[in-house]
Scaffold this active site. Sequence first.
Site, PDB file in Angstrom:
ATOM      1  N   ASP A   1      -8.817  40.222  81.597  1.00 26.35           N
ATOM      2  CA  ASP A   1      -7.938  39.787  80.522  1.00 26.35           C
ATOM      3  C   ASP A   1      -8.495  38.469  79.968  1.00 26.35           C
ATOM      4  O   ASP A   1      -9.482  37.923  80.472  1.00 26.35           O
ATOM      5  CB  ASP A   1      -6.484  39.670  81.016  1.00 26.35           C
ATOM      6  CG  ASP A   1      -5.495  39.814  79.852  1.00 26.35           C
ATOM      7  OD1 ASP A   1      -5.888  39.549  78.707  1.00 26.35           O
ATOM      8  OD2 ASP A   1      -4.333  40.167  80.096  1.00 26.35           O
TER       9      ASP A   1
ATOM     10  N   GLU B   1       4.082  37.878  75.058  1.00 29.37           N
ATOM     11  CA  GLU B   1       3.712  37.381  76.384  1.00 29.37           C
ATOM     12  C   GLU B   1       4.670  36.298  76.888  1.00 29.37           C
ATOM     13  O   GLU B   1       5.882  36.415  76.731  1.00 29.37           O
ATOM     14  CB  GLU B   1       2.240  36.952  76.384  1.00 29.37           C
ATOM     15  CG  GLU B   1       1.328  38.129  75.989  1.00 29.37           C
ATOM     16  CD  GLU B   1      -0.147  37.828  76.078  1.00 29.37           C
ATOM     17  OE1 GLU B   1      -0.584  37.187  77.042  1.00 29.37           O
ATOM     18  OE2 GLU B   1      -0.893  38.267  75.174  1.00 29.37           O
TER      19      GLU B   1
HETATM   20  C1  BGC Z   1      -3.180  40.023  76.883  1.00 30.92           C
HETATM   21  C2  BGC Z   1      -3.760  41.410  76.791  1.00 30.92           C
HETATM   22  C3  BGC Z   1      -4.595  41.542  75.552  1.00 30.92           C
HETATM   23  C4  BGC Z   1      -5.629  40.456  75.494  1.00 30.92           C
HETATM   24  C5  BGC Z   1      -6.490  40.500  74.263  1.00 30.92           C
HETATM   25  C6  BGC Z   1      -4.207  38.969  76.664  1.00 30.92           C
HETATM   26  O1  BGC Z   1      -3.614  37.719  76.615  1.00 30.92           O
HETATM   27  O2  BGC Z   1      -2.587  39.842  78.156  1.00 30.92           O
HETATM   28  O3  BGC Z   1      -2.726  42.359  76.809  1.00 30.92           O
HETATM   29  O4  BGC Z   1      -5.182  42.813  75.531  1.00 30.92           O
HETATM   30  O5  BGC Z   1      -4.996  39.204  75.533  1.00 30.92           O
HETATM   31  O6  BGC Z   1      -5.792  40.139  73.140  1.00 30.92           O
HETATM   32  C1  BGC Z   2      -4.787  35.317  71.713  1.00 30.91           C
HETATM   33  C2  BGC Z   2      -4.203  36.541  72.352  1.00 30.91           C
HETATM   34  C3  BGC Z   2      -4.169  36.351  73.789  1.00 30.91           C
HETATM   35  C4  BGC Z   2      -3.488  35.041  74.187  1.00 30.91           C
HETATM   36  C5  BGC Z   2      -3.556  34.816  75.645  1.00 30.91           C
HETATM   37  C6  BGC Z   2      -4.011  34.092  72.133  1.00 30.91           C
HETATM   38  O1  BGC Z   2      -4.541  32.949  71.559  1.00 30.91           O
HETATM   39  O2  BGC Z   2      -4.760  35.454  70.341  1.00 30.91           O
HETATM   40  O3  BGC Z   2      -4.957  37.669  72.042  1.00 30.91           O
HETATM   41  O4  BGC Z   2      -3.491  37.432  74.348  1.00 30.91           O
HETATM   42  O5  BGC Z   2      -4.042  33.954  73.509  1.00 30.91           O
HETATM   43  O6  BGC Z   2      -2.988  33.625  76.079  1.00 30.91           O
END
Ligand code: BGC
Ligand code: BGC
Length: 507
Positions: free
Chosen positions: A276, A476
Amino acid sequence: MPVRLLFSQDANDRVSALMVSMTLEEKIGQMTQADYGALKGRVEDVVTYSLGSVLWGGDTEIPDITARGWAATTADLQALSARTRLKIPLLLGVDAVHGHNNVNGAVLFPHNIGLGATRNAALVERVARVTADELTATGIPWDFAPCVAVARDERWGRTYESFGENPELVRELGVAYVKGMQGPRLTDAASALACVKHYVGDGGTTGGKDQGNTETDEETLRRIHLPGYVDAIAAGARSIMVSFNQWNGKKLHGHRYLLTDVLKGELGFKGFLVSDWAAIDQLPGSYKEQIAASINAGLDMVMIPNGPGTDKNYQQFITLLTELVKEGVVPQVRIDDAVRRILEAKDAMGLSDRMSRGQQALEMVGSPEHRAVARDAVRQSLVLLKNSQDLLPLSQNSGRVHLSGRGADNIGMQCGGWTIIWQGKTGDVVVGGTTIRRAVEQAVGSGTKVTFSEDGEGVAGADVAIVVVGEDPYAEMFGDRADLRLSAGDSAVIEKIHASGVPMVVV
Ligand code: BGC
Ligand code: BGC
């Protein structure tokens, strides 16, 4: 076009032949996935480091977010991979988690929690099919979906990314999504590689804390959180994303037992594991130690949001992993295993033979045919909790209908997180679509008057009231909530309408 059989001797030979000619640097390049934002101003690094993959994070910007704009950007990147010595195509990936949600004009579907409420695997398969069609039209053959999290605590901010709390439902719909995404043949131009996530136990953290600790015994972990993976692998899934969470205090990204022994050994997973977003950075120790621990645990590709000039960037990753192999800390066989898995997936997708799907496919993005599937999904996702005095269904001729609540005329709230931007936003987002207010205005008969006030003012004398309440969009950890009650503002509107005595529908 050559016929490609999954794991045939043929595919094995092709990948082996390629690997014999690869340098260590080229192999490590394949294991590196840079965010497009990190490559800004230096896309030539795709060639310099023979990168294996590029992604767009939820907030990563591109100049033109129409389908045409995305197609142009992805074509430019693939043109760079064609200039590398071995011409191995880039695997481009994005979070199309409720339709191709980063594209202005793409069709958006309900988030997984809504799809879960449909209890309809055939429908979920169609949703994924349409999503794959729109993704590949823009030159992206890899989707970071489905999320097969089994959300066990609604306070978790990612509950809406889960099909539900029931492992059986999650496994059934997860399989349907993989089938729809990967299509009848993975080599088809309109098929995309699924990425099943987040392995494992993401929905079981204590208190529903995002990226938290899943405190449970192994029997429970296997019974609740593992089944989605077992079935997705059987359905042909060849990429899995590792989760941010811990299992009993140990982070999954360094968990050799769960990544290598269970997933690749016991479950026979032949695809590759991607990390991730900067997740290895959370392991103990220096960046070099974090790289060693995660790759030795079984991680095959690392998702790196940072570019040169910032800490823990993709250049450092490449340099440090190269050193680790030369020092014998990461065995060469581990590198070869990772690269073989990645290249076999690319081979199974027929990535080298894929060409732009052209204008016709682009025109289907957001088409009425695709929107019809979304409309069906929304309809089937609705859950009627209570219908006192048979108030529903409303008649088209209801005299005066008063609409209120923050969500009644708010397309952003209807769409939620992961809509154009990572967190989504309230109010107007560029996706188009019809707000509930506009839809009610269109649906009522000519004799029916629709009035609206966000706070419920003017409800008195109406024949029926519809109040639309709910959360602001989030994604998230920003969605983690200790308190699940409606906001004070939402409750106030409901109370006001209740006090007026007008029969009320709460959405
Ligand atoms: C998320 C994932 C996602 C990745 C890419 C992460 O923060 O947990 O679900 O696929 O970012 O955007
Ligand atoms: C990104 C996401 C990612 C997230 C994780 C963001 O800045 O755009 O894709 O899932 O950070 O913390």
